[in-house]
Design an enzyme around this catalytic site. Structure first.
Site, PDB file in Angstrom:
ATOM      1  CB  SER A  34      44.822  43.572  39.178  1.00 10.75           C
ATOM      2  OG  SER A  34      45.236  43.203  37.880  1.00 10.75           O
ATOM      3  CG  ASP A  85      41.543  51.312  32.388  1.00 10.78           C
ATOM      4  OD1 ASP A  85      41.858  50.472  33.241  1.00 10.78           O
ATOM      5  OD2 ASP A  85      40.421  51.337  31.833  1.00 10.78           O
ATOM      6  CG  ASP A  88      41.302  42.480  29.385  1.00  9.48           C
ATOM      7  OD1 ASP A  88      41.688  42.078  30.494  1.00  9.48           O
ATOM      8  OD2 ASP A  88      40.272  43.152  29.223  1.00  9.48           O
ATOM      9  CD  GLU A 107      37.624  49.604  31.792  1.00 11.45           C
ATOM     10  OE1 GLU A 107      38.144  49.144  32.801  1.00 11.45           O
ATOM     11  OE2 GLU A 107      37.548  48.966  30.731  1.00 11.45           O
ATOM     12  CE  LYS A 125      46.974  41.675  31.076  1.00 14.83           C
ATOM     13  NZ  LYS A 125      46.471  42.784  31.843  1.00 14.83           N
TER      14      LYS A 125
HETATM   15  C1  5RP Z   1      38.417  46.106  33.109  1.00 16.35           C
HETATM   16  C2  5RP Z   1      39.548  46.223  32.157  1.00 16.35           C
HETATM   17  C3  5RP Z   1      40.925  46.035  32.690  1.00 16.35           C
HETATM   18  O1  5RP Z   1      41.680  47.151  32.361  1.00 16.35           O
HETATM   19  C4  5RP Z   1      41.527  44.803  32.073  1.00 16.35           C
HETATM   20  O2  5RP Z   1      40.670  43.699  32.328  1.00 16.35           O
HETATM   21  C5  5RP Z   1      42.914  44.528  32.644  1.00 16.35           C
HETATM   22  O3  5RP Z   1      42.810  44.122  33.971  1.00 16.35           O
HETATM   23  P1  5RP Z   1      44.090  43.826  34.869  1.00 16.35           P
HETATM   24  O4  5RP Z   1      44.788  45.130  35.081  1.00 16.35           O
HETATM   25  O5  5RP Z   1      43.489  43.263  36.140  1.00 16.35           O
HETATM   26  O6  5RP Z   1      44.952  42.827  34.146  1.00 16.35           O
HETATM   27  O7  5RP Z   1      39.390  46.463  30.988  1.00 16.35           O
HETATM   28  O8  5RP Z   1      37.174  46.178  32.453  1.00 16.35           O
END
Ligand code: 5RP
Length: 223
Positions: A34, A85, A88, A107, A125
């Protein structure tokens, strides 16, 4: 501010950081999730100022194309200055857990190629110690039970992410309760299990810059 507003703020900060450094030959590495989606939508406003992008997932490629941004095969890209990117979890060393969206392997590949990995995340995070978020591990389907048993030996509680098939045709085990001491060692140890494609620890290649969305504004952490 809502979590989405914080994600949007860091996405805008990443755009502000990279766009002045792009030229008509630049290709941008783009993550998944997202926060990355906010980044794509904001980057698209500048699409005349760079050549195109490399995507870390099919869904990201689709979103980039919907904006009219050309998507290149990484094998045909010789220079990738930036990869942007989400994550989590992130710690103060800019080591990350990623893969909540099951895109961890691609990624990790794009991050490995990029000279500068910019991680964008809301403040929730940032953690003292990685591992509260279950660690995603991408596994060749026939090796799922074997890998799960090996992960138990490492002290984790792997849970099969039912109904999820990665863009590479594999499955995901989410490892709960894993004690992550020295993250690069744990990353290598899991990668050494036969049948593992990759795991969501980004410690051998951490982020270079972490743009963190807080209620007081975007904070920049660097390695
Ligand atoms: C996808 C990932 C995302 O970067 C991670 O899950 C974070 O997602 P979001 O920006 O929706 O919080 O590693 O594989």
């Amino acid at each position: 501010m809502t979590q989405d507003q914080l994600k949007q703020a860091v996405a805008q900060a990443a755009v502000d950081l990279i766009v002045p450094q792009l030229n008509d030959r630049s290709i941008v590495g783009v993550g998944t999730g997202s926060t990355a989606n906010f980044f794509i939508d904001l980057l698209a406003k500048h699409k005349g100022f760079f050549d195109g992008a490399v995507a870390s997932s099919d869904s990201t490629a689709e979103r980039l194309k919907q904006h009219g941004i050309p998507v290149y095969d990484l094998n045909n890209v010789h220079d990738l200055e930036f990869y942007v990117d989400g994550a989590d979890e992130a710690n103060g060393h800019l080591e990350l857990i990623k893969g909540g969206g099951a895109a961890l392997t691609r990624e990790k590949i794009v991050a490995a190629v990029a000279r500068t990995f910019i991680c964008i995340a809301d403040a929730s995070k940032l953690v003292e110690r990685l591992g509260t978020f279950p660690l995603p591990v991408e596994v060749i389907p026939m090796a799922r039970s074997h890998v799960a048993r090996e992960l138990v030996k490492l002290g984790g509680d792997p849970v099969y992410r039912e109904g999820v098939v990665t863009d590479n045709g594999n499955v995901i085990l989410d490892v709960h309760n894993l004690m992550i001491g020295f993250a690069p060692d744990v990353e290598a140890q899991i990668n050494n299990i036969v049948g593992v494609v990759s795991n969501g620890l980004f410690a051998a290649r951490p982020a270079d810059v972490l743009l963190l969305g807080t209620k007081d504004g975007v904070q920049t952490l660097k390695r």
